[in-house]
Write a protein that holds these residues in place. Structure first.
Motif, PDB file in Angstrom:
ATOM      1  N   ASN A 149       0.831  -1.205   0.000  1.00 44.22           N
ATOM      2  CA  ASN A 149       0.000   0.000   0.000  1.00 44.22           C
ATOM      3  C   ASN A 149       0.867   1.256   0.000  1.00 44.22           C
ATOM      4  OD1 ASN A 149      -2.376  -1.462   0.022  1.00 44.22           O
ATOM      5  ND2 ASN A 149      -2.573  -1.418   2.245  1.00 44.22           N
ATOM      6  N   ALA A 150       1.921   1.241   0.813  1.00 44.05           N
ATOM      7  CA  ALA A 150       2.823   2.387   0.873  1.00 44.05           C
ATOM      8  C   ALA A 150       3.496   2.623  -0.473  1.00 44.05           C
ATOM      9  CB  ALA A 150       3.878   2.177   1.955  1.00 44.05           C
ATOM     10  N   ALA A 151       3.891   1.552  -1.143  1.00 46.77           N
ATOM     11  CA  ALA A 151       4.551   1.681  -2.447  1.00 46.77           C
ATOM     12  C   ALA A 151       3.620   2.318  -3.462  1.00 46.77           C
ATOM     13  CB  ALA A 151       5.018   0.314  -2.933  1.00 46.77           C
ATOM     14  N   LEU A 152       2.365   1.870  -3.493  1.00 43.51           N
ATOM     15  CA  LEU A 152       1.414   2.385  -4.470  1.00 43.51           C
ATOM     16  C   LEU A 152       1.080   3.847  -4.205  1.00 43.51           C
ATOM     17  CD1 LEU A 152      -0.516   1.969  -6.815  1.00 43.51           C
ATOM     18  CD2 LEU A 152      -2.226   1.137  -5.182  1.00 43.51           C
ATOM     19  N   ILE A 153       0.798   4.194  -2.952  1.00 47.16           N
ATOM     20  CA  ILE A 153       0.433   5.579  -2.618  1.00 47.16           C
ATOM     21  C   ILE A 153       1.611   6.522  -2.868  1.00 47.16           C
ATOM     22  CG2 ILE A 153      -0.269   7.120  -0.756  1.00 47.16           C
ATOM     23  CD1 ILE A 153      -2.487   5.330  -1.726  1.00 47.16           C
ATOM     24  N   THR A 154       2.819   6.086  -2.533  1.00 48.73           N
ATOM     25  CA  THR A 154       3.988   6.932  -2.747  1.00 48.73           C
ATOM     26  C   THR A 154       4.270   7.107  -4.229  1.00 48.73           C
ATOM     27  OG1 THR A 154       4.895   6.054  -0.669  1.00 48.73           O
ATOM     28  CG2 THR A 154       6.379   7.324  -2.054  1.00 48.73           C
ATOM     29  N   PHE A 155       4.037   6.065  -5.010  1.00 46.85           N
ATOM     30  CA  PHE A 155       4.181   6.163  -6.465  1.00 46.85           C
ATOM     31  C   PHE A 155       3.244   7.242  -7.015  1.00 46.85           C
ATOM     32  CE2 PHE A 155       2.622   5.083 -10.691  1.00 46.85           C
ATOM     33  CZ  PHE A 155       3.812   4.937 -11.412  1.00 46.85           C
ATOM     34  N   ILE A 156       2.005   7.250  -6.550  1.00 46.83           N
ATOM     35  CA  ILE A 156       1.040   8.260  -7.003  1.00 46.83           C
ATOM     36  C   ILE A 156       1.476   9.648  -6.538  1.00 46.83           C
ATOM     37  CG2 ILE A 156      -1.356   9.019  -6.849  1.00 46.83           C
ATOM     38  CD1 ILE A 156      -2.138   6.081  -6.477  1.00 46.83           C
ATOM     39  N   ALA A 157       1.955   9.737  -5.290  1.00 46.34           N
ATOM     40  CA  ALA A 157       2.399  11.040  -4.762  1.00 46.34           C
ATOM     41  C   ALA A 157       3.547  11.608  -5.579  1.00 46.34           C
ATOM     42  CB  ALA A 157       2.817  10.896  -3.302  1.00 46.34           C
ATOM     43  N   GLY A 158       4.361  10.748  -6.171  1.00 44.49           N
ATOM     44  CA  GLY A 158       5.477  11.198  -6.985  1.00 44.49           C
ATOM     45  C   GLY A 158       5.055  11.974  -8.216  1.00 44.49           C
ATOM     46  N   LEU A 159       3.778  11.875  -8.595  1.00 47.28           N
ATOM     47  CA  LEU A 159       3.249  12.627  -9.722  1.00 47.28           C
ATOM     48  C   LEU A 159       2.586  13.925  -9.279  1.00 47.28           C
ATOM     49  CD1 LEU A 159       1.597   9.678 -11.691  1.00 47.28           C
ATOM     50  CD2 LEU A 159       3.696  10.903 -12.320  1.00 47.28           C
ATOM     51  N   SER A 160       2.703  14.274  -8.006  1.00 46.98           N
ATOM     52  CA  SER A 160       1.970  15.406  -7.450  1.00 46.98           C
ATOM     53  C   SER A 160       2.806  16.666  -7.308  1.00 46.98           C
ATOM     54  CB  SER A 160       1.389  15.027  -6.087  1.00 46.98           C
ATOM     55  OG  SER A 160       0.669  16.087  -5.520  1.00 46.98           O
ATOM     56  N   ARG A 161       4.009  16.544  -6.721  1.00 47.47           N
ATOM     57  CA  ARG A 161       4.821  17.732  -6.434  1.00 47.47           C
ATOM     58  C   ARG A 161       6.298  17.363  -6.476  1.00 47.47           C
ATOM     59  NH1 ARG A 161       2.613  22.077  -3.746  1.00 47.47           N
ATOM     60  NH2 ARG A 161       4.580  22.458  -2.695  1.00 47.47           N
ATOM     61  N   PRO A 162       7.184  18.340  -6.777  1.00 43.55           N
ATOM     62  CA  PRO A 162       8.624  18.058  -6.754  1.00 43.55           C
ATOM     63  C   PRO A 162       9.122  17.616  -5.383  1.00 43.55           C
ATOM     64  CG  PRO A 162       8.181  20.126  -7.892  1.00 43.55           C
ATOM     65  CD  PRO A 162       6.886  19.699  -7.258  1.00 43.55           C
ATOM     66  N   THR A 163       8.542  18.174  -4.305  1.00 42.91           N
ATOM     67  CA  THR A 163       9.003  17.816  -2.959  1.00 42.91           C
ATOM     68  C   THR A 163       8.616  16.398  -2.555  1.00 42.91           C
ATOM     69  OG1 THR A 163       7.029  18.923  -2.091  1.00 42.91           O
ATOM     70  CG2 THR A 163       9.086  20.180  -2.093  1.00 42.91           C
ATOM     71  N   SER A 164       7.926  15.676  -3.435  1.00 41.06           N
ATOM     72  CA  SER A 164       7.622  14.271  -3.137  1.00 41.06           C
ATOM     73  C   SER A 164       8.891  13.451  -3.029  1.00 41.06           C
ATOM     74  CB  SER A 164       6.703  13.678  -4.210  1.00 41.06           C
ATOM     75  OG  SER A 164       7.320  13.714  -5.488  1.00 41.06           O
ATOM     76  N   MET A 165      10.018  13.982  -3.493  1.00 43.06           N
ATOM     77  CA  MET A 165      11.278  13.243  -3.401  1.00 43.06           C
ATOM     78  C   MET A 165      11.638  12.937  -1.945  1.00 43.06           C
ATOM     79  SD  MET A 165      14.229  16.149  -4.116  1.00 43.06           S
ATOM     80  CE  MET A 165      13.527  16.681  -5.670  1.00 43.06           C
ATOM     81  N   THR A 166      11.246  13.820  -1.016  1.00 40.72           N
ATOM     82  CA  THR A 166      11.563  13.561   0.385  1.00 40.72           C
ATOM     83  C   THR A 166      10.700  12.436   0.948  1.00 40.72           C
ATOM     84  OG1 THR A 166      10.011  15.262   1.145  1.00 40.72           O
ATOM     85  CG2 THR A 166      12.272  15.944   0.714  1.00 40.72           C
ATOM     86  N   LEU A 167       9.461  12.350   0.504  1.00 40.89           N
ATOM     87  CA  LEU A 167       8.605  11.235   0.904  1.00 40.89           C
ATOM     88  C   LEU A 167       9.138   9.931   0.328  1.00 40.89           C
ATOM     89  CD1 LEU A 167       5.974  10.064   2.127  1.00 40.89           C
ATOM     90  CD2 LEU A 167       4.883  10.583  -0.073  1.00 40.89           C
ATOM     91  N   ILE A 168       9.519   9.951  -0.945  1.00 37.30           N
ATOM     92  CA  ILE A 168      10.069   8.758  -1.591  1.00 37.30           C
ATOM     93  C   ILE A 168      11.311   8.283  -0.840  1.00 37.30           C
ATOM     94  CG2 ILE A 168      11.186   7.938  -3.699  1.00 37.30           C
ATOM     95  CD1 ILE A 168       9.330   9.856  -5.241  1.00 37.30           C
ATOM     96  N   ALA A 169      12.166   9.216  -0.441  1.00 35.73           N
ATOM     97  CA  ALA A 169      13.379   8.861   0.299  1.00 35.73           C
ATOM     98  C   ALA A 169      13.034   8.256   1.656  1.00 35.73           C
ATOM     99  CB  ALA A 169      14.257  10.093   0.476  1.00 35.73           C
ATOM    100  N   GLY A 170      12.068   8.853   2.364  1.00 34.73           N
ATOM    101  CA  GLY A 170      11.687   8.335   3.673  1.00 34.73           C
ATOM    102  C   GLY A 170      11.106   6.935   3.605  1.00 34.73           C
ATOM    103  N   VAL A 171      10.249   6.698   2.611  1.00 33.79           N
ATOM    104  CA  VAL A 171       9.662   5.368   2.443  1.00 33.79           C
ATOM    105  C   VAL A 171      10.735   4.355   2.070  1.00 33.79           C
ATOM    106  CG1 VAL A 171       8.069   3.997   1.043  1.00 33.79           C
ATOM    107  CG2 VAL A 171       7.386   6.262   1.854  1.00 33.79           C
ATOM    108  N   ALA A 172      11.640   4.738   1.164  1.00 32.10           N
ATOM    109  CA  ALA A 172      12.695   3.821   0.732  1.00 32.10           C
ATOM    110  C   ALA A 172      13.629   3.453   1.881  1.00 32.10           C
ATOM    111  CB  ALA A 172      13.484   4.449  -0.415  1.00 32.10           C
TER     112      ALA A 172
END
Length: 430
Positions: free
Chosen positions: A224-247
């Motif tokens: 679930n986290a992977a899917l939601i974060t993937f979608i968030a990556g299409l939302s804003r440039p600052t999603s990179m920090t969320l992607i890093a935290g999840v990874a």
């Protein structure tokens, strides 16, 4: 037991009618297999209802004050509809970036770099600087309902704001109990910059995705986290920090061999594809691998400068000098107050030892915001997605009686109509 759980155990004041819940069982129990949909809906309403109702009340008060201030000043009548103006007060929340999102929803993207030799800018502004998720949803909702792009954008934002409030409640309840969760959701509704939560802006959608991604990481639901974060990556440039935290959180889970291999691995490999996919597509269409960054720097003067602009702007503001780039005195003064408040919220948050995903996301976002050149007054909006900062406030306010709490949140809601709405959209730039 984490520091947050120890705090809750030492001072647990449940909501009226709420039975005491030990920290170890703060997450909602799984639904029995025999439970009907109506029973599940009733359980969900009982759990999330207070948070959503309080958040809605705070937002409605703040938005009403915002509209009243617009109407009483009449300033928006003299402004360009693209830049804080319009025929009606509510048109204002569809201006500025909202105009760009409506353009993307209506006409799509045409990525290109065109030189601009006038003033500070070296490139003409282009809609490809705005990520595609929000305008894509606007187009979908508009096509399905026929309400137009402005109405679709507002609908997406308002619905997303309640999804974000529910997520803030869910995460805070996991860490600090239900009462703190209800308060945190309401505090986010009156946070500096909260005026864009009910506007044609991406903040509500992005925070909804971010907070639920963090919730799934905390509860170790990696797919679930992977899917939601993937979608968030299409939302804003600052999603990179969320992607890093999840990874990073998934990598720790892999190292400890707690949740198998495939599920955490998906949370590492899947989310970056959306973010870098869009950046790469823009660069390919422009014929420059760094086309997106070049556009941001040349057309919006937005780039990472290790905090040089932030330091320069603060120095000028504190000395009463408005001779700096993008000076908006009232909005910038509020931004300085937000800047001074950040350590007061960040230190108590970190002392609570929050989960890794929240720590990385919070610190990473603040580094990007404070370390980049942008309009300094927009600091309050760019800090808005850092929802964990509401947790220390909620833990402090949860000790208040209901009348005292209602007074504090009520005053905050009224004031937010000015500092998070009118100032941002009319006296500055959101």
């Amino acid at each position: 037991m984490s520091a947050i759980q120890e705090t809750v155990a030492a001072d647990r004041r449940p909501l009226p009618g709420e039975p005491p819940v030990p920290p170890s069982s703060s997450a909602p129990p799984p639904f029995p297999g025999t439970e009907t949909f109506r029973e599940r809906l009733r359980r969900g309403a009982a759990a999330f209802g207070p948070a959503l109702a309080l958040f809605g009340a705070v937002k409605l008060i703040g938005f009403s004050v915002f509209m009243l201030l617009l109407d009483s000043s009449g300033r928006f009548h003299q402004l360009d509809p693209r830049f804080g103006g319009g025929a009606h007060p509510w048109d204002v929340v569809g201006s500025w970036d909202g105009w760009w999102y409506q353009q993307v929803a209506q006409f799509g993207y045409h990525p290109e770099l065109i030189a601009d030799h006038g003033g500070f800018f070296t490139a003409q502004q282009n809609s490809s600087a705005f990520f595609p998720l929000y305008p894509g949803l606007m187009r979908l909702v508009s096509d399905c309902t026929g309400i137009g792009f402005y109405g679709a954008g507002m609908l997406v934002s308002i619905v997303s704001s309640f999804a974000a409030a529910a997520g803030i409640f869910a995460v805070t309840r996991q860490l600090a109990g239900a009462r703190a969760g209800v308060i945190a959701a309401a505090v986010w509704g009156a946070f500096p910059g909260a005026g864009v939560e009910w506007a044609v802006y991406t903040e509500s959608l992005f925070v909804a995705l971010t907070v639920w991604s963090c919730y799934f990481v905390i509860s170790r639901q990696w797919l679930n986290a992977a899917l939601i974060t993937f979608i968030a990556g299409l939302s804003r440039p600052t999603s990179m920090t969320l992607i890093a935290g999840v990874a990073l959180s998934a990598a720790v889970a892999l190292f400890r061999r707690r949740d198998g291999v495939l599920a955490p691995l998906s949370a590492i490999l899947l989310p970056p594809l959306s973010f870098f996919g869009y950046i790469g597509w823009v660069g390919y269409r422009m014929g420059h691998w760094d086309g997106y960054l070049t556009l941001q720097r040349g057309a919006w003067l937005h780039f990472f400068d290790f905090g040089k602009y932030t330091s320069d702007a603060v120095t000028h503001i504190l000395t009463g000098d408005n001779n700096y780039l993008f000076a908006y005195p009232t909005e910038d003064l509020i931004a300085v107050l937000v800047l001074f408040a950040l350590p007061c919220l960040l230190v108590p948050l970190l002392r609570l030892r929050p989960p890794l995903v929240i720590t990385v996301y919070t610190l990473g976002t603040l580094v990007l915001v404070l370390g980049s050149q942008q309009m300094f007054g927009t600091l309050s909006r760019f800090v808005l997605p850092v929802f964990p900062l509401t947790i220390p406030i909620a833990l402090a306010l949860r000790r208040l009686s209901l009348p005292s709490l209602a007074t504090v949140l009520g005053v905050g809601a009224v004031a937010s109509g000015w500092f998070a709405g009118y100032v941002v959209f009319e006296l500055g730039i959101p």
